[in-house]
Scaffold this motif. Structure first.
Motif, short mmCIF file in Angstrom:
data_model
loop_
_atom_site.label_atom_id
_atom_site.label_comp_id
_atom_site.label_asym_id
_atom_site.label_seq_id
_atom_site.Cartn_x
_atom_site.Cartn_y
_atom_site.Cartn_z
N LEU A 34 1.91 -28.97 -66.76
CA LEU A 34 2.82 -28.07 -66.04
C LEU A 34 3.24 -28.67 -64.69
O LEU A 34 4.40 -28.52 -64.28
CB LEU A 34 2.18 -26.70 -65.85
CG LEU A 34 2.12 -25.83 -67.08
CD1 LEU A 34 1.28 -24.58 -66.82
CD2 LEU A 34 3.51 -25.45 -67.57
N ALA A 35 2.33 -29.35 -64.03
CA ALA A 35 2.68 -30.01 -62.76
C ALA A 35 3.75 -31.06 -62.99
O ALA A 35 4.70 -31.17 -62.20
CB ALA A 35 1.43 -30.63 -62.13
N ARG A 36 3.64 -31.81 -64.09
CA ARG A 36 4.67 -32.81 -64.42
C ARG A 36 6.00 -32.14 -64.73
O ARG A 36 7.06 -32.62 -64.35
CB ARG A 36 4.24 -33.68 -65.60
CG ARG A 36 3.30 -34.78 -65.17
CD ARG A 36 3.04 -35.72 -66.30
NE ARG A 36 1.68 -35.44 -66.75
CZ ARG A 36 1.16 -35.82 -67.88
NH1 ARG A 36 1.87 -36.49 -68.74
NH2 ARG A 36 -0.08 -35.53 -68.19
N TRP A 37 5.95 -31.01 -65.46
CA TRP A 37 7.19 -30.29 -65.79
C TRP A 37 7.88 -29.84 -64.50
O TRP A 37 9.08 -30.03 -64.34
CB TRP A 37 6.88 -29.08 -66.69
CG TRP A 37 8.11 -28.43 -67.24
CD1 TRP A 37 8.71 -28.71 -68.43
CD2 TRP A 37 8.91 -27.41 -66.61
NE1 TRP A 37 9.83 -27.92 -68.58
CE2 TRP A 37 9.98 -27.12 -67.48
CE3 TRP A 37 8.82 -26.72 -65.41
CZ2 TRP A 37 10.95 -26.16 -67.19
CZ3 TRP A 37 9.80 -25.76 -65.12
CH2 TRP A 37 10.84 -25.50 -66.00
N PHE A 38 7.10 -29.26 -63.58
CA PHE A 38 7.70 -28.79 -62.33
C PHE A 38 8.14 -29.93 -61.43
O PHE A 38 9.08 -29.78 -60.64
CB PHE A 38 6.76 -27.83 -61.61
CG PHE A 38 6.84 -26.44 -62.17
CD1 PHE A 38 7.91 -25.60 -61.86
CD2 PHE A 38 5.88 -25.96 -63.04
CE1 PHE A 38 8.01 -24.33 -62.40
CE2 PHE A 38 5.97 -24.69 -63.59
CZ PHE A 38 7.04 -23.87 -63.26
N GLN A 39 7.51 -31.09 -61.56
CA GLN A 39 7.96 -32.25 -60.80
C GLN A 39 9.36 -32.66 -61.25
O GLN A 39 10.22 -32.94 -60.41
CB GLN A 39 6.97 -33.40 -61.00
CG GLN A 39 7.19 -34.59 -60.11
CD GLN A 39 6.07 -35.61 -60.28
OE1 GLN A 39 5.46 -35.72 -61.35
NE2 GLN A 39 5.80 -36.35 -59.23
N VAL A 40 9.60 -32.66 -62.54
CA VAL A 40 10.95 -32.94 -63.06
C VAL A 40 11.89 -31.81 -62.67
O VAL A 40 13.02 -32.05 -62.23
CB VAL A 40 10.94 -33.15 -64.59
CG1 VAL A 40 12.36 -33.26 -65.13
CG2 VAL A 40 10.12 -34.37 -64.96
N PHE A 41 11.44 -30.58 -62.80
CA PHE A 41 12.27 -29.42 -62.47
C PHE A 41 12.80 -29.50 -61.05
O PHE A 41 13.94 -29.14 -60.78
CB PHE A 41 11.44 -28.14 -62.67
CG PHE A 41 12.19 -26.87 -62.39
CD1 PHE A 41 13.11 -26.38 -63.30
CD2 PHE A 41 11.96 -26.15 -61.23
CE1 PHE A 41 13.80 -25.20 -63.06
CE2 PHE A 41 12.64 -24.97 -60.97
CZ PHE A 41 13.57 -24.49 -61.89
N GLU A 42 12.00 -29.99 -60.13
CA GLU A 42 12.39 -30.07 -58.72
C GLU A 42 13.07 -31.39 -58.35
O GLU A 42 13.41 -31.58 -57.19
CB GLU A 42 11.15 -29.84 -57.85
CG GLU A 42 10.59 -28.46 -58.01
CD GLU A 42 9.22 -28.27 -57.37
OE1 GLU A 42 8.65 -29.27 -56.87
OE2 GLU A 42 8.74 -27.12 -57.37
N ASP A 43 13.29 -32.27 -59.32
CA ASP A 43 13.89 -33.58 -59.05
C ASP A 43 15.40 -33.43 -58.86
O ASP A 43 16.19 -33.56 -59.80
CB ASP A 43 13.58 -34.53 -60.19
CG ASP A 43 14.00 -35.96 -59.92
OD1 ASP A 43 14.82 -36.19 -58.99
OD2 ASP A 43 13.52 -36.85 -60.63
N ARG A 44 15.81 -33.17 -57.65
CA ARG A 44 17.22 -32.93 -57.33
C ARG A 44 18.08 -34.16 -57.63
O ARG A 44 19.20 -34.03 -58.12
CB ARG A 44 17.34 -32.54 -55.86
CG ARG A 44 18.75 -32.19 -55.45
CD ARG A 44 18.78 -31.68 -54.02
NE ARG A 44 20.13 -31.33 -53.66
CZ ARG A 44 20.72 -31.74 -52.56
NH1 ARG A 44 20.05 -32.48 -51.70
NH2 ARG A 44 21.95 -31.38 -52.30
N ALA A 45 17.56 -35.34 -57.34
CA ALA A 45 18.33 -36.57 -57.58
C ALA A 45 18.67 -36.72 -59.07
O ALA A 45 19.82 -37.00 -59.42
CB ALA A 45 17.56 -37.78 -57.07
#
Length: 90
Positions: free
Chosen positions: A19-30
């Motif tokens: 889930l941490a990895r999913w949210f890391q991608v989710f927040e990847d604005r670039a």
């Protein structure tokens, strides 16, 4: 977060990491700005992998996919750009 890790079972810790990895991608604005399609596909792929491994419930899987869809729609609408940015460039 590390404080609670010792109290988690191996499957719970695995779920938390995924889930941490999913949210890391989710927040990847670039990534979201550069390639909304790739951004969306990666979020869906990761949600499907969580489901495939049995780490999340059907409702959690659905919620992740709905969040991914909503973020994708915001991305293609240009919500990451400052207001007026797109209208000035055309």
């Amino acid at each position: 977060m590390r404080t609670f890790e010792k109290d988690l079972s191996a499957p719970q810790l695995l779920k938390l990491n995924y889930l941490a990895r999913w949210f890391q991608v989710f927040e990847d604005r670039a990534l979201r700005m550069e390639s909304p399609d790739d951004y969306h596909e990666e979020l869906l792929r990761q949600a499907d992998e969580l489901d495939r491994q049995g780490l999340i419930s059907w409702q959690e899987w659905r919620d992740l996919r709905l969040e991914a869809d909503a973020a994708y729609l915001r991305a293609v609408a240009g919500d990451d750009y400052p207001s007026g940015f797109l209208s000035r460039s055309t």
